[in-house]
Enzyme design. Structure first.
Site, PDB file in Angstrom:
ATOM      1  N   HIS A   1       0.807  -1.235   0.000  1.00  0.00           N
ATOM      2  CA  HIS A   1       0.000   0.000   0.000  1.00  0.00           C
ATOM      3  C   HIS A   1       0.827   1.266   0.000  1.00  0.00           C
ATOM      4  O   HIS A   1       0.287   2.362  -0.103  1.00  0.00           O
ATOM      5  CB  HIS A   1      -0.908   0.031   1.244  1.00  0.00           C
ATOM      6  CG  HIS A   1      -1.482  -1.298   1.586  1.00  0.00           C
ATOM      7  ND1 HIS A   1      -0.968  -2.111   2.569  1.00  0.00           N
ATOM      8  CD2 HIS A   1      -2.491  -1.988   1.023  1.00  0.00           C
ATOM      9  CE1 HIS A   1      -1.652  -3.244   2.611  1.00  0.00           C
ATOM     10  NE2 HIS A   1      -2.567  -3.206   1.695  1.00  0.00           N
TER      11      HIS A   1
ATOM     12  N   GLY B   1      -8.212  12.127   5.650  1.00  0.00           N
ATOM     13  CA  GLY B   1      -8.942  11.097   4.920  1.00  0.00           C
ATOM     14  C   GLY B   1      -8.738  11.235   3.420  1.00  0.00           C
ATOM     15  O   GLY B   1      -8.454  10.265   2.717  1.00  0.00           O
TER      16      GLY B   1
ATOM     17  N   ARG C   1      -6.241  16.404   0.186  1.00  0.00           N
ATOM     18  CA  ARG C   1      -5.956  17.322   1.297  1.00  0.00           C
ATOM     19  C   ARG C   1      -4.463  17.247   1.649  1.00  0.00           C
ATOM     20  O   ARG C   1      -3.820  18.254   1.943  1.00  0.00           O
ATOM     21  CB  ARG C   1      -6.790  16.969   2.528  1.00  0.00           C
ATOM     22  CG  ARG C   1      -8.197  17.486   2.482  1.00  0.00           C
ATOM     23  CD  ARG C   1      -8.247  18.858   3.144  1.00  0.00           C
ATOM     24  NE  ARG C   1      -9.381  19.649   2.694  1.00  0.00           N
ATOM     25  CZ  ARG C   1     -10.613  19.575   3.191  1.00  0.00           C
ATOM     26  NH1 ARG C   1     -10.877  18.728   4.151  1.00  0.00           N
ATOM     27  NH2 ARG C   1     -11.547  20.354   2.738  1.00  0.00           N
TER      28      ARG C   1
ATOM     29  N   ARG D   1      -2.673   3.526  -5.117  1.00  0.00           N
ATOM     30  CA  ARG D   1      -4.109   3.780  -4.883  1.00  0.00           C
ATOM     31  C   ARG D   1      -4.421   5.260  -4.741  1.00  0.00           C
ATOM     32  O   ARG D   1      -5.406   5.645  -4.089  1.00  0.00           O
ATOM     33  CB  ARG D   1      -4.620   3.038  -3.630  1.00  0.00           C
ATOM     34  CG  ARG D   1      -4.728   1.551  -3.843  1.00  0.00           C
ATOM     35  CD  ARG D   1      -5.127   0.822  -2.583  1.00  0.00           C
ATOM     36  NE  ARG D   1      -5.075  -0.603  -2.829  1.00  0.00           N
ATOM     37  CZ  ARG D   1      -6.158  -1.374  -2.980  1.00  0.00           C
ATOM     38  NH1 ARG D   1      -7.360  -0.872  -2.865  1.00  0.00           N
ATOM     39  NH2 ARG D   1      -6.027  -2.652  -3.223  1.00  0.00           N
TER      40      ARG D   1
ATOM     41  N   ARG E   1      -4.020  12.735  13.026  1.00  0.00           N
ATOM     42  CA  ARG E   1      -5.106  12.747  12.036  1.00  0.00           C
ATOM     43  C   ARG E   1      -5.803  14.096  12.072  1.00  0.00           C
ATOM     44  O   ARG E   1      -6.125  14.606  13.146  1.00  0.00           O
ATOM     45  CB  ARG E   1      -6.113  11.628  12.334  1.00  0.00           C
ATOM     46  CG  ARG E   1      -7.478  11.864  11.728  1.00  0.00           C
ATOM     47  CD  ARG E   1      -8.373  10.650  11.736  1.00  0.00           C
ATOM     48  NE  ARG E   1      -9.792  10.984  11.830  1.00  0.00           N
ATOM     49  CZ  ARG E   1     -10.523  11.508  10.853  1.00  0.00           C
ATOM     50  NH1 ARG E   1      -9.982  11.762   9.676  1.00  0.00           N
ATOM     51  NH2 ARG E   1     -11.801  11.789  11.032  1.00  0.00           N
TER      52      ARG E   1
ATOM     53  N   GLY F   1      -9.154  15.563  10.462  1.00  0.00           N
ATOM     54  CA  GLY F   1     -10.315  15.124   9.696  1.00  0.00           C
ATOM     55  C   GLY F   1     -11.528  15.993   9.909  1.00  0.00           C
ATOM     56  O   GLY F   1     -11.421  17.141  10.353  1.00  0.00           O
ATOM     57  N   SER F   2     -12.682  15.428   9.577  1.00  0.00           N
ATOM     58  CA  SER F   2     -13.930  16.149   9.796  1.00  0.00           C
ATOM     59  C   SER F   2     -14.863  15.254  10.614  1.00  0.00           C
ATOM     60  O   SER F   2     -14.655  14.036  10.704  1.00  0.00           O
ATOM     61  CB  SER F   2     -14.582  16.529   8.469  1.00  0.00           C
ATOM     62  OG  SER F   2     -14.934  15.360   7.774  1.00  0.00           O
TER      63      SER F   2
ATOM     64  N   ASP G   1     -20.572  19.131   9.884  1.00  0.00           N
ATOM     65  CA  ASP G   1     -22.028  19.080   9.833  1.00  0.00           C
ATOM     66  C   ASP G   1     -22.575  18.815  11.239  1.00  0.00           C
ATOM     67  O   ASP G   1     -21.813  18.475  12.153  1.00  0.00           O
ATOM     68  CB  ASP G   1     -22.505  18.009   8.845  1.00  0.00           C
ATOM     69  CG  ASP G   1     -21.857  16.661   9.099  1.00  0.00           C
ATOM     70  OD1 ASP G   1     -20.772  16.417   8.543  1.00  0.00           O
ATOM     71  OD2 ASP G   1     -22.410  15.867   9.870  1.00  0.00           O
TER      72      ASP G   1
ATOM     73  N   ARG H   1     -15.327  25.952   4.896  1.00  0.00           N
ATOM     74  CA  ARG H   1     -14.744  24.630   5.129  1.00  0.00           C
ATOM     75  C   ARG H   1     -13.219  24.698   4.967  1.00  0.00           C
ATOM     76  O   ARG H   1     -12.463  24.177   5.766  1.00  0.00           O
ATOM     77  CB  ARG H   1     -15.328  23.642   4.114  1.00  0.00           C
ATOM     78  CG  ARG H   1     -15.189  22.182   4.483  1.00  0.00           C
ATOM     79  CD  ARG H   1     -15.834  21.330   3.421  1.00  0.00           C
ATOM     80  NE  ARG H   1     -17.280  21.325   3.539  1.00  0.00           N
ATOM     81  CZ  ARG H   1     -17.988  20.337   4.077  1.00  0.00           C
ATOM     82  NH1 ARG H   1     -17.378  19.272   4.544  1.00  0.00           N
ATOM     83  NH2 ARG H   1     -19.292  20.402   4.157  1.00  0.00           N
TER      84      ARG H   1
HETATM   85  N1  HPA Z   1     -20.666  10.709  10.587  1.00  0.00           N
HETATM   86  C1  HPA Z   1     -19.502  10.088  10.484  1.00  0.00           C
HETATM   87  N2  HPA Z   1     -18.410  10.692  10.061  1.00  0.00           N
HETATM   88  C2  HPA Z   1     -18.488  11.982   9.710  1.00  0.00           C
HETATM   89  C3  HPA Z   1     -19.672  12.681   9.791  1.00  0.00           C
HETATM   90  C4  HPA Z   1     -20.832  12.002  10.260  1.00  0.00           C
HETATM   91  O1  HPA Z   1     -21.920  12.570  10.346  1.00  0.00           O
HETATM   92  N3  HPA Z   1     -19.435  13.946   9.358  1.00  0.00           N
HETATM   93  C5  HPA Z   1     -18.130  14.002   9.036  1.00  0.00           C
HETATM   94  N4  HPA Z   1     -17.554  12.817   9.250  1.00  0.00           N
END
Ligand code: HPA
Length: 233
Positions: free
Chosen positions: A5, A21, A25, A44, A88, A90-91, A205, A218
């Site tokens: 990988h 992720g 990015r 990949r 990490r 992330g969001s 969100d 964002r």
């Molecule tokens: N759920 C899981 N992972 C996420 C979400 C969510 O609502 N929003 C951003 N990453």
């Protein structure tokens, strides 16, 4: 040496790796923040780069979505590439209605519904936690840069579209701040390898109210998080 990988050779990757992720990015960070970035992986399309930030070596790499994916990449970085620290960035979806989109959440602990933890064959329920040294540095960097942040438990779930009854309400009742999909596996891999990990997420969100972040906001909130993370290099 490479893996199925990761095409990098030992020595191509810095001791500290920022992971997002989305591999694009990682490319964005390398192009906008690193000095002299060199790409070490395209397998990949999981792009990885090593450069320097304020003179210190640092790598950035994608980790994909979910615990199986971050599980593979972080395992290889810790165990085959002598990486010491993985951060990490992330969001996450917020359970807390008082948080704003773009707020930073630093994951002190990661609750999980994932079977990933069972592969460690422990006699009870392990509590995946952040490395305290990295956590403390992240808090200091957020304070210094004036970035709004929260510290606490997050939920790492295997299921984005979850049909279980009141699943988010029940995690929220236990004080979990938000839901994402990777921190628990990263923290467990770090523990087993005796290395250091931290997950921080930007709220993208809300689970309990309608609110959406513009593409521009964002990007700004992601920049804040990147700048906090890069201070840990
Ligand atoms: N759920 C899981 N992972 C996420 C979400 C969510 O609502 N929003 C951003 N990453």
């Amino acid at each position: 040496m490479s893996t199925p990988h990761n095409a990098a050779n030992k020595g191509d990757i810095a001791k500290t790796v920022l992971m997002s992720g989305d591999p694009l990015r990682a490319k964005f960070i390398s192009e906008n923040y690193l000095e002299n970035p060199v790409c070490f992986n395209t397998v990949r399309n999981m792009f990885g780069y090593t450069g320097t930030y304020k003179g210190k070596p640092v790598s950035v790499m994608g980790h994909g979505m979910g615990m199986p994916s971050i599980g593979i990449y972080s395992y290889e970085l810790f165990n085959f590439y002598d990486v010491e620290n993985i951060i990490r960035i992330g969001s996450a979806g917020s359970y807390r209605t008082d948080l704003k989109l773009g707020d930073l959440v630093i994951a002190e602990g990661a609750c999980t519904d994932s079977n990933y933890v069972n592969s460690f064959d422990l006699p009870g329920h392990y509590a995946p936690i952040a490395d305290f040294g990295l956590l403390r540095k992240a808090v200091e960097a957020a304070e210094k840069l004036g970035v709004r942040y929260e510290v606490g438990n997050v939920v790492s779930s295997d299921v984005f579209y979850n049909g279980l009854d009141r699943v988010n309400e029940r995690w929220a009742e236990m004080g979990c701040i938000c839901i994402e999909m990777e921190a628990a596996a990263l923290y467990m891999n770090a523990a087993k390898a005796k290395k250091h990990a931290l997950c921080m997420v930007s709220i993208s969100d809300h689970l309990f109210k309608e609110e959406a972040l513009s593409a521009e906001d964002r990007q700004t909130s992601f920049r804040n998080m990147m700048e906090v993370a890069l201070e840990l290099a």
